[in-house]
Design a protein around this motif. Structure first.
Motif, PDB file in Angstrom:
ATOM      1  N   GLN A 176       5.401   0.346  23.415  1.00  0.00           N
ATOM      2  CA  GLN A 176       5.046   1.629  24.043  1.00  0.00           C
ATOM      3  C   GLN A 176       5.889   2.791  23.549  1.00  0.00           C
ATOM      4  OE1 GLN A 176       3.874   1.357  28.309  1.00  0.00           O
ATOM      5  NE2 GLN A 176       4.767  -0.700  28.230  1.00  0.00           N
ATOM      6  N   GLN A 177       6.335   2.705  22.312  1.00  0.00           N
ATOM      7  CA  GLN A 177       7.092   3.805  21.718  1.00  0.00           C
ATOM      8  C   GLN A 177       6.198   4.736  20.897  1.00  0.00           C
ATOM      9  OE1 GLN A 177      10.445   2.245  19.571  1.00  0.00           O
ATOM     10  NE2 GLN A 177      11.144   0.989  21.277  1.00  0.00           N
ATOM     11  N   SER A 178       4.991   4.277  20.580  1.00  0.00           N
ATOM     12  CA  SER A 178       4.039   5.091  19.822  1.00  0.00           C
ATOM     13  C   SER A 178       2.644   4.874  20.372  1.00  0.00           C
ATOM     14  CB  SER A 178       4.050   4.706  18.330  1.00  0.00           C
ATOM     15  OG  SER A 178       5.301   4.926  17.744  1.00  0.00           O
ATOM     16  N   LYS A 179       1.779   5.857  20.143  1.00  0.00           N
ATOM     17  CA  LYS A 179       0.371   5.720  20.508  1.00  0.00           C
ATOM     18  C   LYS A 179      -0.374   5.071  19.349  1.00  0.00           C
ATOM     19  CE  LYS A 179       0.299   9.706  23.618  1.00  0.00           C
ATOM     20  NZ  LYS A 179      -0.331  11.028  23.903  1.00  0.00           N
ATOM     21  N   PHE A 202       0.805  -1.224   0.000  1.00  0.00           N
ATOM     22  CA  PHE A 202       0.000   0.000   0.000  1.00  0.00           C
ATOM     23  C   PHE A 202       0.842   1.279   0.000  1.00  0.00           C
ATOM     24  CE2 PHE A 202      -2.808  -3.311   1.605  1.00  0.00           C
ATOM     25  CZ  PHE A 202      -3.952  -3.072   0.870  1.00  0.00           C
ATOM     26  N   ASN A 203       2.163   1.113  -0.215  1.00  0.00           N
ATOM     27  CA  ASN A 203       3.063   2.268  -0.295  1.00  0.00           C
ATOM     28  C   ASN A 203       2.958   3.178   0.932  1.00  0.00           C
ATOM     29  OD1 ASN A 203       4.685   2.012  -2.513  1.00  0.00           O
ATOM     30  ND2 ASN A 203       3.703   3.618  -3.705  1.00  0.00           N
ATOM     31  N   LEU A 204       3.131   2.589   2.088  1.00  0.00           N
ATOM     32  CA  LEU A 204       3.018   3.326   3.341  1.00  0.00           C
ATOM     33  C   LEU A 204       4.357   3.320   4.080  1.00  0.00           C
ATOM     34  CD1 LEU A 204      -0.369   1.793   4.543  1.00  0.00           C
ATOM     35  CD2 LEU A 204      -0.042   4.044   3.491  1.00  0.00           C
ATOM     36  N   SER A 205       4.481   4.206   5.023  1.00  0.00           N
ATOM     37  CA  SER A 205       5.676   4.250   5.850  1.00  0.00           C
ATOM     38  C   SER A 205       5.675   3.084   6.836  1.00  0.00           C
ATOM     39  CB  SER A 205       5.732   5.563   6.631  1.00  0.00           C
ATOM     40  OG  SER A 205       6.759   5.516   7.608  1.00  0.00           O
ATOM     41  N   ASN A 206       6.850   2.561   7.118  1.00  0.00           N
ATOM     42  CA  ASN A 206       6.969   1.520   8.133  1.00  0.00           C
ATOM     43  C   ASN A 206       7.928   1.956   9.244  1.00  0.00           C
ATOM     44  OD1 ASN A 206       6.210  -1.032   9.123  1.00  0.00           O
ATOM     45  ND2 ASN A 206       8.111  -1.958   8.405  1.00  0.00           N
ATOM     46  N   ARG A 207       8.072   3.259   9.381  1.00  0.00           N
ATOM     47  CA  ARG A 207       8.957   3.787  10.426  1.00  0.00           C
ATOM     48  C   ARG A 207       8.414   3.451  11.820  1.00  0.00           C
ATOM     49  NH1 ARG A 207      10.233   9.944   9.375  1.00  0.00           N
ATOM     50  NH2 ARG A 207       8.824   9.471   7.660  1.00  0.00           N
ATOM     51  N   TRP A 208       7.102   3.391  11.900  1.00  0.00           N
ATOM     52  CA  TRP A 208       6.450   2.995  13.139  1.00  0.00           C
ATOM     53  C   TRP A 208       5.250   2.136  12.765  1.00  0.00           C
ATOM     54  CZ3 TRP A 208       7.091   8.110  11.610  1.00  0.00           C
ATOM     55  CH2 TRP A 208       5.984   8.673  10.959  1.00  0.00           C
TER      56      TRP A 208
END
Length: 230
Positions: free
Chosen positions: A103-106, A89-95
Motif C-alpha cells: 500500500q505504498q503505491s497505487k 525491458f530497461n525500466l525503473s524498479n523504484r516501485w
C-alpha cells in the motif's frame, strides 16, 4: 541507446521476428490459447524447477508475441527475491508489485508502458522481507482481479519452484502454469518433483517448455512446447 540494444536478456522476438526461435514462441502462444476450449487462458504464470533455466527469457519473449498479436498484454515480475524483468525491458524498479501490495503505491502508478506497442510491465519493486506472504495475500488476489478488467493477457514471472514456495501460492490466482526446464541442466527426477509441487496445490499445468535445445549456431536456442500431461 534503445531498450532492446541495452537489454541484458535477448529478446529475439524483437530482434529477429522471422527466426525459428521466434516462431517457436508464437507456437507456444498458440498452444496456450488452444489449451482450453471452455475457459479463457488470461492469467498465466511461468516458472521453472530451479534457477538459470530461462524462465524469465521465455516469459519476456512470450509477452512480446502476445503484444504483437494486438492484445493488451501485461507482464508482472512476481519474483520478489531476484527480479530481472526491469533489466530486460530497461525500466525503473523504484516501485512495483511489492509497493502496491504494501500500500505504498497505487496500481496505476506502477504499470509501466514499454517501447513495444500493447505491452506493459509491473516490475517487482523493492525486495520485501515476506515475499510468499505478499503473493498469497487477499490483496494480490484483488490486484489480479482488477488487472483482468484492464488487460487481455497477464503473464506472471514467478521464482523457481524448488527454491521457494512463492510460485505455488499463486496457483489459485492463475488460470494456468507453464513450466520451463533446461534440457542440459535439470534431471528427470527434479523435473517430476517440480511438476508434482504444482499439482499438489491444484495448479493447472498448460505445458512444458524445453529450453537449451541447440540447433545451428546461427539459430541459437530452440524452444519446444509439449501439451498437458506430457
Amino acid at each position: 541507446m534503445s531498450r532492446q540494444a541495452s537489454s541484458k536478456r535477448p529478446l529475439i522476438t524483437l530482434s529477429n521476428a522471422k527466426s525459428p526461435v521466434s516462431e517457436s514462441y508464437r507456437s507456444l502462444r498458440t498452444s496456450i490459447d488452444f489449451s482450453s476450449v471452455d475457459e479463457r487462458m488470461q492469467v498465466i504464470a511461468v516458472t521453472s524447477a530451479g534457477p538459470g533455466e530461462g524462465k524469465s527469457t521465455t516469459i519476456g519473449n512470450l509477452a512480446i508475441t502476445y503484444a504483437q498479436s494486438e492484445r493488451r498484454t501485461l507482464l508482472i515480475d512476481a519474483d520478489l527475491r531476484k527480479p530481472t524483468e526491469h533489466h530486460t525491458f530497461n525500466l525503473s524498479n523504484r516501485w512495483g508489485l511489492s509497493s502496491v501490495l504494501s500500500q505504498q503505491s497505487k496500481l496505476d502508478d506502477v504499470i509501466q508502458k514499454t517501447d513495444i506497442p500493447n505491452l506493459s510491465v509491473i516490475s517487482s519493486g523493492p525486495i520485501p522481507p515476506n515475499p510468499a506472504e505478499m503473493l498469497a495475500s487477499k490483496r494480490m488476489s484483488a490486484l489480479i482481479d482488477e488487472l483482468r478488467e484492464q488487460f487481455d493477457v497477464i503473464l506472471i514471472d514467478t521464482p523457481p519452484l524448488l527454491a521457494v514456495t512463492d510460485a505455488q501460492v499463486l496457483a489459485t490466482k492463475c488460470d494456468g502454469y507453464v513450466l520451463v526446464l533446461d534440457q542440459g541442466k535439470v534431471k528427470r527426477d527434479i523435473a517430476m518433483k517440480a511438476k508434482a509441487n504444482l499439482e499438489k496445490v491444484g495448479a493447472r499445468i498448460l505445458g512444458v517448455v524445453i529450453n537449451n535445445v541447440k540447433r545451428k549456431k546461427s539459430e541459437g536456442y530452440y524452444y519446444y512446447y509439449y501439451g498437458e500431461n506430457k
